[in-house]
Design an enzyme around this catalytic site. Sequence first.
Site, PDB file in Angstrom:
ATOM      1  N   ASP A  92       0.724  -1.241   0.225  1.00  0.00           N
ATOM      2  CA  ASP A  92       0.238   0.051  -0.109  1.00  0.00           C
ATOM      3  C   ASP A  92       0.882   0.814   0.402  1.00  0.00           C
ATOM      4  O   ASP A  92       1.387   1.684   0.797  1.00  0.00           O
ATOM      5  CB  ASP A  92      -0.619   0.294   1.061  1.00  0.00           C
ATOM      6  CG  ASP A  92      -1.960  -1.155   0.985  1.00  0.00           C
ATOM      7  OD1 ASP A  92      -1.525  -2.005   0.723  1.00  0.00           O
ATOM      8  OD2 ASP A  92      -2.749  -0.781   1.768  1.00  0.00           O
ATOM      9  N   LYS A 158      -6.962   3.490  -3.435  1.00  0.00           N
ATOM     10  CA  LYS A 158      -7.136   3.792  -1.625  1.00  0.00           C
ATOM     11  C   LYS A 158      -7.109   4.337  -1.367  1.00  0.00           C
ATOM     12  O   LYS A 158      -6.826   5.605  -1.108  1.00  0.00           O
ATOM     13  CB  LYS A 158      -5.956   2.891  -0.686  1.00  0.00           C
ATOM     14  CG  LYS A 158      -6.509   2.910   1.155  1.00  0.00           C
ATOM     15  CD  LYS A 158      -4.952   2.122   1.627  1.00  0.00           C
ATOM     16  CE  LYS A 158      -5.003   2.092   3.199  1.00  0.00           C
ATOM     17  NZ  LYS A 158      -3.486   0.801   3.687  1.00  0.00           N
ATOM     18  N   LYS A 188     -10.076   0.230  -1.806  1.00  0.00           N
ATOM     19  CA  LYS A 188      -9.799  -0.115  -0.707  1.00  0.00           C
ATOM     20  C   LYS A 188     -10.502   1.006   0.054  1.00  0.00           C
ATOM     21  O   LYS A 188      -9.516   2.310   0.181  1.00  0.00           O
ATOM     22  CB  LYS A 188      -8.300  -0.418  -0.433  1.00  0.00           C
ATOM     23  CG  LYS A 188      -7.929  -0.820   1.274  1.00  0.00           C
ATOM     24  CD  LYS A 188      -7.105  -0.849   1.477  1.00  0.00           C
ATOM     25  CE  LYS A 188      -6.419  -0.721   2.991  1.00  0.00           C
ATOM     26  NZ  LYS A 188      -4.663  -1.334   3.037  1.00  0.00           N
TER      27      LYS A 188
END
Length: 223
Positions: A92, A158, A188
């Site tokens: 991430d 995300k 996400k």
Amino acid sequence: MPTRLTRGQLAALVDHTLLKPEATAAKVAAVADEAAQLGVCTVCVSPSMVSHAIHAGVPVAAVAGFPSGKHLSGLKAREAAQAVEAGAAEIDMVIDIGAAVAGDIDAVRADIATVRAAVPDAVLKVIVESAALLTLAGEQALVDVCRAGEDAGADFVKTSTGFHPAGGASVAAVALMADAVGGRLGVKASGGIRTADAALAMLDAGATRLGLSGTRAVLDGLG
């Protein structure tokens, strides 16, 4: 109709997360064990903590360029690569939010592409700090960054690190991001999701993965 999921179905969409700077190796190991008990998708930790999480048998996600995104692209790439070498299956990464606010989408795309090239076999999620972008630059900036992530080979976009003062995930941001990537990438939602209702609202808006630190409480709230 609102999403209705079983406890197991919701857990399978969760990255069970511990990214606090004061986290100890023992605490990370305990969170990884809890992740295994809860049946989540991954356990998400700092890159220096990957080795303390892999014992539990749950796939490990690690962050890169976290939380500011102001690291040099080469350093983000190396951090991601070292995390994968230690056993992480997912990365991430945080984009340079300032570049996005300034409209330099080419720089954002290149930053993501550098990390992608360093970890070609890992799932790559791109943290865009949606609350900050919406506040400082508007909806089109968020759309453009999501599409830059797609161009650069990301697997997910995300919402948030959970550390930015502008805030975490919102239903509006998730819906905008999901529309921008049109099902070609995952979305996400992460940051400030503390109840089952909030988690389900994010899924209804288009999220396909959730980042939660209080996973057990959210799952218990399903009733």
